[in-house]
Structures are given as structure tokens and as C-alpha cells.
Design an enzyme around this catalytic site. Structure first.
Site, PDB file in Angstrom:
ATOM      1  N   ASP A  35       0.848  -1.187   0.000  1.00  0.00           N
ATOM      2  CA  ASP A  35       0.000   0.000   0.000  1.00  0.00           C
ATOM      3  C   ASP A  35       0.888   1.243   0.000  1.00  0.00           C
ATOM      4  O   ASP A  35       1.894   1.278   0.716  1.00  0.00           O
ATOM      5  CB  ASP A  35      -0.910  -0.008   1.233  1.00  0.00           C
ATOM      6  CG  ASP A  35      -2.025   1.006   1.136  1.00  0.00           C
ATOM      7  OD1 ASP A  35      -1.734   2.214   1.202  1.00  0.00           O
ATOM      8  OD2 ASP A  35      -3.187   0.598   1.008  1.00  0.00           O
ATOM      9  N   HIS A 106     -10.518  -5.620  -3.404  1.00  0.00           N
ATOM     10  CA  HIS A 106      -9.178  -5.653  -2.826  1.00  0.00           C
ATOM     11  C   HIS A 106      -9.281  -6.013  -1.354  1.00  0.00           C
ATOM     12  O   HIS A 106     -10.227  -5.642  -0.673  1.00  0.00           O
ATOM     13  CB  HIS A 106      -8.431  -4.331  -3.017  1.00  0.00           C
ATOM     14  CG  HIS A 106      -9.134  -3.116  -2.508  1.00  0.00           C
ATOM     15  ND1 HIS A 106     -10.256  -2.580  -3.105  1.00  0.00           N
ATOM     16  CD2 HIS A 106      -8.861  -2.317  -1.454  1.00  0.00           C
ATOM     17  CE1 HIS A 106     -10.637  -1.497  -2.451  1.00  0.00           C
ATOM     18  NE2 HIS A 106      -9.815  -1.319  -1.428  1.00  0.00           N
ATOM     19  N   HIS A 108      -7.077  -5.835   2.150  1.00  0.00           N
ATOM     20  CA  HIS A 108      -5.926  -5.292   2.862  1.00  0.00           C
ATOM     21  C   HIS A 108      -5.458  -6.355   3.846  1.00  0.00           C
ATOM     22  O   HIS A 108      -6.270  -6.906   4.592  1.00  0.00           O
ATOM     23  CB  HIS A 108      -6.315  -4.053   3.683  1.00  0.00           C
ATOM     24  CG  HIS A 108      -6.832  -2.910   2.892  1.00  0.00           C
ATOM     25  ND1 HIS A 108      -6.067  -1.813   2.605  1.00  0.00           N
ATOM     26  CD2 HIS A 108      -8.048  -2.679   2.331  1.00  0.00           C
ATOM     27  CE1 HIS A 108      -6.785  -0.940   1.913  1.00  0.00           C
ATOM     28  NE2 HIS A 108      -8.005  -1.455   1.732  1.00  0.00           N
TER      29      HIS A 108
END
Length: 125
Positions: A35, A106, A108
Site C-alpha cells: 500500500d 481488494h 488489505h
């Protein structure tokens, strides 16, 4: 409900190579990368290469090979980043109420420090 995929979202551009990323792992159906604005010492994003808006879209419409590859990639990232002993969190936001910022599925993966509560209790304590 049919999902409408925006092929101009940032993750689609990353998949096309239009925006660079720091790849952690790439497989046939999945890309994992760091990220840009990490919220923990380890903060890796895992995205399918297919055009899926959110997790339920992916779970409903992806092929078995895509689903297995995506989930195994998450497991491999946890192992590669040595998160299994200290703990970690996986987060996937969906839709406006879920505060999904990029309309491409997505997940994380966060770890490397205590992460605290995910949500405050409803009663405020």
C-alpha cells in the site's frame, strides 16, 4: 444485482502497467503489492486480475481457479510477511456504507503491530 466495473479505477490501471506498484507476489489470477499509504508496518493489498467490484461479486462470478488462487495468495502473503504468529487483519470494504474507495475488489492485509479494535462497540464503550 449486476455490478458495473469501472476499468479506469486505480487498480485496473496498476494491472495494465499504467501505474507502478511495489509487487509482493503475482500469480496467474492475483496481484499483491504494498500500500502506498501503509496503516501498519505490513500493509499489502491483494487484488484479483479479473474485473470484480467487491467480494460478493467475486464470490458469485469468479471461476473456481480465480477464487482458489486469490485465497491461496492471501495465505502465502501472511506466511511471506511472517504474520501468522503475531496476528494480522484482513479487510475488504464493499460499497458506500462499507467505505469502499476503489471499485475493484481488494483485500488489505495488515500486521506487524497491535491493531486495536476494528469497530467501536455500538454502545460507545
Amino acid at each position: 444485482m449486476p455490478y458495473i466495473y469501472d476499468d479506469q479505477n486505480i487498480f485496473a490501471k496498476i494491472l495494465r502497467g499504467e501505474i507502478p506498484n511495489t509487487t509482493v507476489l503475482e500469480t496467474e489470477h492475483t496481484l499483491a503489492f504494498r500500500d502506498l499509504y501503509p496503516q501498519a508496518p505490513v500493509h499489502v493489498l491483494v487484488i484479483p486480475k479479473g474485473a470484480y467490484v467487491c467480494y460478493d461479486h467475486f464470490a458469485r462470478d469468479a471461476s473456481d481457479a480465480e477464487i482458489v488462487d486469490f485465497n491461496r495468495t492471501i495465505g502465502r502473503i501472511v506466511e511471506m510477511e511472517s504474520l501468522q504468529d503475531g496476528g494480522y487483519r484482513t479487510i475488504s470494504n464493499a460499497g458506500q456504507a462499507g467505505v469502499q474507495e476503489v471499485p475493484h475488489l481488494h483485500v488489505h492485509i495488515l500486521g506487524g503491530r497491535p491493531l486495536g479494535r476494528m469497530l467501536a462497540p455500538a454502545d460507545g464503550t
